[in-house]
Write an enzyme that holds these catalytic residues in place. Structure first.
Site, PDB file in Angstrom:
ATOM      1  N   CYS A  94       2.208 -12.818  -2.075  1.00 35.09           N
ATOM      2  CA  CYS A  94       2.863 -13.445  -3.296  1.00 35.09           C
ATOM      3  C   CYS A  94       4.134 -14.523  -3.043  1.00 35.09           C
ATOM      4  CB  CYS A  94       3.805 -12.437  -4.026  1.00 35.09           C
ATOM      5  SG  CYS A  94       5.146 -11.675  -3.143  1.00 35.09           S
ATOM      6  N   GLN A 143       1.322  -5.193 -10.393  1.00 36.33           N
ATOM      7  CA  GLN A 143       0.674  -6.520 -10.323  1.00 36.33           C
ATOM      8  C   GLN A 143       1.061  -7.157 -11.698  1.00 36.33           C
ATOM      9  OE1 GLN A 143      -0.318  -8.515  -8.030  1.00 36.33           O
ATOM     10  NE2 GLN A 143      -0.391  -6.956  -6.384  1.00 36.33           N
ATOM     11  N   ASP A 150      -0.420  -5.985   2.065  1.00 32.34           N
ATOM     12  CA  ASP A 150       0.020  -6.730   0.806  1.00 32.34           C
ATOM     13  C   ASP A 150       1.534  -6.516   0.955  1.00 32.34           C
ATOM     14  OD1 ASP A 150       0.585  -7.694  -1.668  1.00 32.34           O
ATOM     15  OD2 ASP A 150      -0.074  -5.703  -2.629  1.00 32.34           O
ATOM     16  N   GLU A 158       3.366   3.427   3.122  1.00 30.30           N
ATOM     17  CA  GLU A 158       4.275   2.855   2.180  1.00 30.30           C
ATOM     18  C   GLU A 158       5.537   3.460   2.652  1.00 30.30           C
ATOM     19  OE1 GLU A 158       6.572   1.114  -0.562  1.00 30.30           O
ATOM     20  OE2 GLU A 158       4.383   0.577  -0.171  1.00 30.30           O
TER      21      GLU A 158
END
Length: 402
Positions: free
Chosen positions: A359, A235, A333, A287
């Protein structure tokens, strides 16, 4: 005269009659010949390189109008898909000089060198001598880096330099450059030593190669030191991370079994697994990036957190509805493109709560519409402005299935 009534998504001010004017603020008067009379929300840009430097687009805005811009970017994206959150929370804004990661561009010809961000919609590099968005620890490396590459005396040199502040100091990853001879290699090591770098890596197209790392580089996430692979996503600011993690921890509190999808290094997985007033959740962290997956897995084992790392490409192989049935909360995310494939399965699932971090308000809004069409309610929406004075906006959102 025409008055600027709002700032549009790309950063230009919009007048009452529908014209778009660059470098304006709400309340500015725009004459027919284009002359701008500043209004109450128009301030003097704090950086000498604005507006030439493409690192910022909105330094002419005061705090109130920049906050309104961040909020409206998120609210308008939702409205564009026919969505209205039950609660639109106040925007969380990162302060000046708070960016802890950035990619700068460098070029040198002979003994002359420049380093900085590129101009907007251009390959021209703005030679950086001031920056109001980078942490001082990172900006302080710009002048030494300029001297370093100028000292090589190359006929032509071009490179990208990624700077990240980790637990041990500044991590510097240089891409597109290969040292020529022993002298350049020794100069690189001396630069790392003299400037106290945590790590120096070079990537000439075959992956990052470490040239200096006195001790393993880590980043601490919710109290857990996690190995930081070169070039990893983090981040952009500590304040932004705190705002997003705080939303996820608050909205998914009490969950016993949670899934963190597109988990990266485990920013949210370690937060959800942390023990608070009640025991932390057992978290599946999925992931696709192998280095990030292994870093998360190793850190969870050392810290003895209930985080179970899974190496899985959620674009090609999303969790199915029957797999999702095991969880009472999901944290999502994804990258800027969104998570269309995974969201399609979430919309068919029975997961009670979904916290979606994004984002990109535009791709988020499309995914959000799919969740709402599947029976979820958009309960909370929190805009986050991590990229100071930029049109780049992030958000946290909560979806609940009754």
């Amino acid at each position: 005269m025409s008055i600027i009534i709002r700032i549009a998504a790309k950063g230009d001010g919009q007048t009452q009659d529908g014209r778009f004017v660059a470098l304006t603020a709400p309340g500015d008067d725009v004459a027919p010949d284009g002359t701008i009379t500043p209004g109450p929300h128009h301030v003097a840009p704090p950086c000498r390189h604005f507006p030439q430097c493409g690192g910022c687009q909105l330094q002419q805005l005061d705090e109130e109008s920049w906050r309104d811009f961040v909020t409206s970017r998120v609210a308008n994206a939702a409205e564009g898909q026919g969505l209205t959150p039950e609660t639109l929370e106040p925007a969380e804004l990162s302060p000046p000089r708070s960016r802890r990661r950035a990619t700068l561009h460098a070029e040198a010809r002979g003994k002359s060198a420049r380093i900085g961000f590129r101009e907007e919609r251009s390959h021209t590099i703005v030679d950086m001598h001031q920056c109001e968005v980078l942490l001082p620890e990172l900006f302080d490396l710009v002048a030494p880096l300029r001297r370093l590459i100028a000292g090589f005396g190359r006929k032509r040199l071009s490179a990208d330099i990624q700077l990240t502040l980790c637990d041990q100091g500044a991590d510097c990853n240089i891409t597109g450059y290969t040292p020529e001879g022993l002298a350049e290699t020794e100069a690189l090591i001396a630069f790392a030593q003299q400037n106290g770098l945590a790590r120096l890596t070079l990537n000439d197209g075959y992956g990052p190669e470490t040239h200096w790392e006195p001790e393993p580089a880590t980043v601490t996430l919710s109290g857990v030191p996690v190995a930081l692979p070169p070039g990893s996503f983090l981040q952009p600011t500590r304040e932004g991370e705190a705002a997003l993690v705080g939303a996820a921890s608050e909205w998914l509190a009490g969950a016993k079994h949670a899934a963190d999808l597109f988990s990266g290094l485990g920013t949210f997985a370690f937060a959800l697994s942390a023990k608070g007033p009640s025991a932390g959740a057992k978290v599946l962290a999925a992931e696709a990036a192998r280095d990030a997956h292994l870093a998360c897995k190793s850190a969870a084992g050392i810290a003895q957190r209930q985080v179970f790392a899974m190496h899985r490409d959620l674009f090609r192989n999303p969790l199915q509805a029957d797999e999702l049935a095991r969880f009472d909360a999901v944290l999502l995310d994804p990258p800027r493109a969104g998570a269309k494939e995974q969201v399609a399965h979430l919309a068919q699932s029975a997961v009670p709560r979904i916290c979606y971090i994004s984002c990109n308000p535009s791709s988020w809004a499309k995914d959000a519409a799919a969740l709402v069409a599947g029976g979820y309610r958009l309960v909370k929406l929190r805009p986050v402005g991590q990229f100071r004075w930029s049109t780049h906006v992030e958000l946290a959102s909560l979806f609940v299935r009754d």
